[in-house]
Design a protein around this motif. Structure first.
Motif, PDB file in Angstrom:
ATOM      1  N   LYS A  34      23.414  20.160  23.808  1.00  0.00           N
ATOM      2  CA  LYS A  34      23.343  18.913  23.036  1.00  0.00           C
ATOM      3  C   LYS A  34      21.940  18.646  22.224  1.00  0.00           C
ATOM      4  CE  LYS A  34      27.239  17.725  24.820  1.00  0.00           C
ATOM      5  NZ  LYS A  34      28.397  18.564  24.504  1.00  0.00           N
ATOM      6  N   ILE A  35      22.046  17.736  21.289  1.00  0.00           N
ATOM      7  CA  ILE A  35      20.712  17.235  20.798  1.00  0.00           C
ATOM      8  C   ILE A  35      20.773  15.782  20.784  1.00  0.00           C
ATOM      9  CG2 ILE A  35      19.741  16.950  18.491  1.00  0.00           C
ATOM     10  CD1 ILE A  35      21.338  19.254  17.459  1.00  0.00           C
ATOM     11  N   GLY A  36      19.650  15.757  21.461  1.00  0.00           N
ATOM     12  CA  GLY A  36      19.307  13.851  21.693  1.00  0.00           C
ATOM     13  C   GLY A  36      18.469  13.432  20.623  1.00  0.00           C
ATOM     14  N   CYS A  37      17.010  14.060  20.676  1.00  0.00           N
ATOM     15  CA  CYS A  37      15.996  13.419  19.918  1.00  0.00           C
ATOM     16  C   CYS A  37      15.606  14.412  18.577  1.00  0.00           C
ATOM     17  CB  CYS A  37      14.734  13.256  20.752  1.00  0.00           C
ATOM     18  SG  CYS A  37      13.916  14.792  21.423  1.00  0.00           S
ATOM     19  N   ASN A  38      15.972  15.688  18.823  1.00  0.00           N
ATOM     20  CA  ASN A  38      15.698  16.803  17.744  1.00  0.00           C
ATOM     21  C   ASN A  38      14.273  16.876  17.721  1.00  0.00           C
ATOM     22  OD1 ASN A  38      16.752  18.883  16.441  1.00  0.00           O
ATOM     23  ND2 ASN A  38      16.903  17.906  14.629  1.00  0.00           N
ATOM     24  N   GLY A  40      11.939  17.332  20.700  1.00  0.00           N
ATOM     25  CA  GLY A  40      11.424  17.798  21.950  1.00  0.00           C
ATOM     26  C   GLY A  40      10.756  16.846  23.078  1.00  0.00           C
ATOM     27  N   ALA A  41      11.643  15.742  22.709  1.00  0.00           N
ATOM     28  CA  ALA A  41      11.135  14.488  23.823  1.00  0.00           C
ATOM     29  C   ALA A  41      12.093  14.191  25.057  1.00  0.00           C
ATOM     30  CB  ALA A  41      11.089  13.260  23.069  1.00  0.00           C
ATOM     31  N   CYS A  42      13.460  14.831  24.913  1.00  0.00           N
ATOM     32  CA  CYS A  42      14.601  14.386  25.984  1.00  0.00           C
ATOM     33  C   CYS A  42      14.830  15.437  26.614  1.00  0.00           C
ATOM     34  CB  CYS A  42      15.728  13.775  25.114  1.00  0.00           C
ATOM     35  SG  CYS A  42      16.640  14.954  24.093  1.00  0.00           S
ATOM     36  N   GLY A  43      14.962  16.738  26.323  1.00  0.00           N
ATOM     37  CA  GLY A  43      15.397  17.680  27.402  1.00  0.00           C
ATOM     38  C   GLY A  43      16.927  18.157  27.188  1.00  0.00           C
ATOM     39  N   ALA A  44      17.818  17.492  26.161  1.00  0.00           N
ATOM     40  CA  ALA A  44      19.221  17.608  26.021  1.00  0.00           C
ATOM     41  C   ALA A  44      19.516  19.095  25.448  1.00  0.00           C
ATOM     42  CB  ALA A  44      19.951  16.337  25.263  1.00  0.00           C
ATOM     43  N   CYS A  45      18.739  19.470  24.862  1.00  0.00           N
ATOM     44  CA  CYS A  45      18.929  20.917  24.260  1.00  0.00           C
ATOM     45  C   CYS A  45      18.357  21.994  25.069  1.00  0.00           C
ATOM     46  CB  CYS A  45      18.082  20.951  22.909  1.00  0.00           C
ATOM     47  SG  CYS A  45      16.473  20.637  22.993  1.00  0.00           S
ATOM     48  N   LEU A  55      13.219  24.578  24.902  1.00  0.00           N
ATOM     49  CA  LEU A  55      13.894  23.388  24.279  1.00  0.00           C
ATOM     50  C   LEU A  55      14.524  23.912  22.873  1.00  0.00           C
ATOM     51  CD1 LEU A  55      11.303  20.468  24.630  1.00  0.00           C
ATOM     52  CD2 LEU A  55      13.258  20.786  25.873  1.00  0.00           C
ATOM     53  N   CYS A  57      15.629  22.817  20.331  1.00  0.00           N
ATOM     54  CA  CYS A  57      15.390  22.114  19.009  1.00  0.00           C
ATOM     55  C   CYS A  57      13.923  22.472  18.377  1.00  0.00           C
ATOM     56  CB  CYS A  57      15.591  20.285  19.188  1.00  0.00           C
ATOM     57  SG  CYS A  57      14.526  19.946  20.313  1.00  0.00           S
TER      58      CYS A  57
HETATM   59  S1  FES Z   1      16.918  17.608  21.570  1.00  0.00           S
HETATM   60 FE1  FES Z   1      15.745  16.111  22.653  1.00  0.00          FE
HETATM   61  S2  FES Z   1      14.027  17.798  23.375  1.00  0.00           S
HETATM   62 FE2  FES Z   1      15.477  18.920  22.149  1.00  0.00          FE
END
Ligand code: FES
Ligand code: FES
Length: 167
Positions: A34-38, A40-45, A55, A57
């Motif tokens: 997934k992409i959350g913040c794109n 480096g802040a959320c870890g979704a990727c 990460l 992204c």
């Molecule tokens: S999309 Fe949030 S850290 Fe990569």
């Protein structure tokens, strides 16, 4: 230039600006990542690059040249789900599920880091292997955010697998 993704060799993109997450999602349709913040802040990727969590992204696809990428799609096998995938289900370690692929990929690498003796910020005794307490897991997984507040189930799921893996 080739990248091994979930066991399959694919050509690296010609455009060196393509991020790993865009290669996975847009070109290979591996939309589990997934992409959350794109940024480096959320870890979704989070995916695994030669077994280490990265990460996607913030990683250029060309940085994976000659290396092995594992995504959430590559963790299960014909034998069934990865133990962490099963534990997340058992412990309700998700609600919407958006952060879940990143959480699970991150946890796979985190358990290996801990088994290799890597300390965390909250590890007290640096001489031996840290046992994975709830506090240790929360610290080591702090780069993976869950906006649904499923953290208690996430920690319980990882704790269960950590206990099963303990020597
Ligand atoms: S999309 Fe949030 S850290 Fe990569
Ligand atoms: S389960 Fe929804 S963001 Fe984590």
């Amino acid at each position: 230039m080739t990248i091994r993704i979930n066991g399959t060799e694919i050509a690296a993109p010609d455009d060196p600006r393509v991020s790993l997450v865009d290669l996975l999602r847009e070109q290979l349709h591996l939309t589990g990542t997934k992409i959350g913040c794109n940024q480096g802040a959320c870890g979704a990727c989070t995916v695994l690059l030669d077994g280490e969590r990265v990460l996607a992204c913030l990683t250029l696809a060309v940085q994976a040249d000659g290396r092995s990428v594992t995504t959430i799609e590559g963790l299960s096998s014909d034998a069934g789900l990865h133990p962490l995938q099963s534990a997340f289900i058992e412990h309700d370690g998700f609600q919407c599920g958006y952060c879940t692929p990143g959480q699970i990929c991150s946890a796979v690498a985190m358990l290996r880091e801990a088994a290799d003796g890597a300390p965390s910020y909250v590890t007290g005794d640096l001489a031996g292997h840290a046992s994975l307490s709830s506090e240790e897991i929360r610290e080591r997984m702090s780069g993976n955010l869950c906006r649904c507040g499923a953290h208690n189930g996430i920690v319980e799921a990882i704790l269960e697998v950590a206990r099963e893996d303990a020597p």
